[in-house]
Design an enzyme around this catalytic site. Structure first.
Site, PDB file in Angstrom:
ATOM      1  N   LYS A 158       3.554   2.096 -30.900  1.00 55.15           N
ATOM      2  CA  LYS A 158       2.155   1.643 -30.887  1.00 55.15           C
ATOM      3  C   LYS A 158       2.033   0.149 -31.173  1.00 55.15           C
ATOM      4  CE  LYS A 158       0.336   5.729 -30.263  1.00 55.15           C
ATOM      5  NZ  LYS A 158      -0.405   6.074 -29.043  1.00 55.15           N
ATOM      6  N   GLU A 214       0.832   0.629 -22.146  1.00 60.33           N
ATOM      7  CA  GLU A 214      -0.164   1.696 -21.956  1.00 60.33           C
ATOM      8  C   GLU A 214      -1.521   1.282 -22.526  1.00 60.33           C
ATOM      9  OE1 GLU A 214       1.423   5.616 -22.605  1.00 60.33           O
ATOM     10  OE2 GLU A 214      -0.400   6.226 -23.667  1.00 60.33           O
ATOM     11  N   HIS A 290       0.698  12.392 -20.427  1.00 58.49           N
ATOM     12  CA  HIS A 290       0.393  12.292 -21.857  1.00 58.49           C
ATOM     13  C   HIS A 290       0.345  13.717 -22.387  1.00 58.49           C
ATOM     14  CE1 HIS A 290      -2.454  12.096 -25.305  1.00 58.49           C
ATOM     15  NE2 HIS A 290      -1.938  10.905 -25.505  1.00 58.49           N
TER      16      HIS A 290
END
Ligand code: MG
Length: 372
Positions: A158, A214, A290
């Protein structure tokens, strides 16, 4: 064959150590499973996600009374009607009715869908990189190291939850650990604007092991994605929260992304999910599912990917990877499927090919109380 009974299993787990992404810290994980039983005694499982109190009330007061007595063979019609009420519930019903059809025909889900192209599907280890530890970066590196030792050769980390400087410092450290041998995706969870993403531009250009970036921008900003795609050398991915095939058309027709990331649990039914994968193929755009919140739905992502035709020079044995949650989450063990060297073997046998762990199901039953 008619729907005789629907049981529901709301599950809750309070995280002893919260973790998170650019949207904030998670303090719990939930799972909502349903089991549909037919008048012929065939059972099928489904899964959806939402806030448990609302979901539970919706199922018991509206969805279940509506479905009892309806013909299983009308799956598309039943799921289509539910989709208008609550798309995420229709995902669960769609999975359960699909499994019932496969079991009734004594075939696997992949066989029911026309046959698989491959026996194994690659997965990538998906992290929630932020924690409450003072040295969250060190904690993140330790978790990544563990996944590499488990055989993962692809991962997703992330960004967007800290300052750009701090996030870049973290990713530079991760890259030192990976030494170019492991592929990595970066996920910003729609937290940047175009100017902020471009602050990563020179750094991204130096890394050859990046799979994709992403959702750096709001997924609705399709024109900006198309612009960004022309400016970055790293591929762009997104679309995990979109609900229907139609939602993907603007992204695909404007060629705004290199990869779409549909989620079989966020879309209104696994039939629509598969249609989305095929649509992406027709546009020459890749699809990497996902499936972060899914215990059962990630199996459906695996099944659909096993059945997806390769394109171009991809080759029959290669396919886009499926997301594999590696965080603290007991629901991931509900269905005993474990990757080996970064790949999942498609289970053999009828239906989904594996049995649910009833002990885990019983242990984490939600007590009905509200939670934040
Ligand atoms: Mg994401």
């Amino acid at each position: 064959m008619y729907i005789r009974k629907i049981d529901t299993f709301p599950l809750f787990y309070r995280l002893p150590k919260p973790y998170g992404d650019a949207n904030g810290m998670k303090t719990y994980r939930t799972c909502y499973l349903i089991r549909i039983t037919t008048d012929t005694g065939v059972e099928g499982w489904g899964e959806c996600v939402d806030w448990l109190p609302t979901l539970h009330k919706g199922f018991h007061e509206r969805i279940i009374p509506n479905l009892i007595g309806k013909p299983v063979l009308n799956r598309i019609q039943l799921v289509g009607a539910l989709q208008k009420w609550h798309p995420r519930s229709s995902a669960a019903v769609s999975m359960a009715l699909t499994e019932i059809m496969a079991k009734t025909c004594s075939v696997s889900i992949c066989d029911l869908w026309g046959g698989k192209f491959r026996e194994k599907v690659p997965v990538y280890a998906s992290f929630q990189s932020y924690s409450e530890e003072l040295d969250w970066q060190k904690h993140s590196l330790n978790e990544i190291d563990k996944a590499i030792n488990q055989g993962f050769d692809k991962l997703k980390v992330k960004i967007g939850g800290k300052s750009i400087f701090e996030d870049q410092q973290h990713i530079v450290s991760v890259q030192k650990l990976l030494q170019g041998k492991i592929s990595m995706a970066l996920d910003a969870n729609q937290s940047y604007d175009l100017t902020a993403v471009l602050q990563w531009q020179s750094l991204l250009a130096t890394w050859s092991n990046l799979l994709w970036v992403e959702e750096p921008l709001d997924i609705k900003h399709i024109n900006e994605y198309a612009q960004l795609r022309n400016r970055l050398t790293t591929p762009l991915a997104g679309g995990e929260n979109l609900e229907s095939v139609t939602d993907f058309i603007p992204i695909l027709s404007k060629h705004a992304l290199d990869y779409i990331t549909p989620d079989p649990m966020h879309m209104a039914g696994v039939d629509g999910y598969r249609e989305t994968l095929r649509l992406a193929r027709n546009f020459g755009i890749r699809a990497t599912p996902h499936s972060f919140d899914g215990a059962l739905s990630r199996l459906y992502a695996i099944f659909a990917q096993a059945n997806l035709e390769p394109w171009g020079k991809m080759g029959v044995d290669t396919i886009e990877p499926v997301e594999w949650d590696v965080m603290d989450n007991p629901f991931l063990n509900l269905f005993p499927i474990h990757p080996l060297n970064g790949e999942v073997s498609i289970p053999l046998g009828c239906g989904i090919g594996v049995e649910i762990d009833l002990d885990i199901l019983a242990h984490y039953q939600w007590d009905g109380s509200s939670y934040l």
